[in-house]
Design an enzyme around this catalytic site. Structure first.
Site, PDB file in Angstrom:
ATOM      1  N   ALA A  70       0.799  -1.177  -0.095  1.00  9.72           N
ATOM      2  CA  ALA A  70      -0.045  -0.063   0.036  1.00  9.72           C
ATOM      3  C   ALA A  70       0.717   1.422  -0.095  1.00  9.72           C
ATOM      4  CB  ALA A  70      -0.908   0.010   1.159  1.00  9.72           C
ATOM      5  N   CYS A  71       1.918   1.071   0.175  1.00  7.12           N
ATOM      6  CA  CYS A  71       3.200   2.297   0.197  1.00  7.12           C
ATOM      7  C   CYS A  71       3.583   2.663  -1.084  1.00  7.12           C
ATOM      8  CB  CYS A  71       4.244   1.869   1.157  1.00  7.12           C
ATOM      9  SG  CYS A  71       5.534   2.974   1.242  1.00  7.12           S
TER      10      CYS A  71
END
Length: 119
Positions: free
Chosen positions: A8-9
């Site tokens: 998700a980064c």
């Protein structure tokens, strides 16, 4: 080389894109699912040449709940920090790339990722 990521980064995704563009040989470790042990964290810290508080995301909600900003940053508190990172892997800065020469970098910039590639 291994890269610890959170999918998700955006910084992790950028690092993977750069590694792929350079045809790098690497292994992905989704460290939120495959949580590093305290010994693995110690090993990465040694490779990074950093202390646990240097790779801790102190703005995360979990860090605030634990009161990490107030914890001492000294040799006597080192194990406490490592235990917190192992118990709350979301607090580990990302991405971390372990280079082939035995060192590691926190790959938050293209320059850091390229540095890992050159080792």
């Amino acid at each position: 080389m291994e890269i610890w990521i959170n999918p998700a980064c955006s910084k992790c995704r950028s690092a993977l894109t750069l590694l792929d563009a350079e045809n790098a040989d690497y292994t992905v470790r989704r460290y939120l699912e495959d949580v590093p042990s305290e010994d693995e964290i110690r090993g990465v810290l040694e490779r990074l040449g950093l202390e646990p508080w240097d790779i801790t995301r102190t703005q995360e909600a979990e860090a605030k709940e634990l009161g990490l900003k107030e914890w001492p940053r000294d040799a006597g508190s080192r194990d406490r920090w490592i235990t917190a990172l192992a118990g709350h892997p979301k607090l580990i800065q990302r991405p971390i790339i372990t280079a082939n020469d035995g060192t590691a970098v926190v790959g938050r910039t293209d320059e850091a990722v390229r540095d890992a590639l050159s080792r």
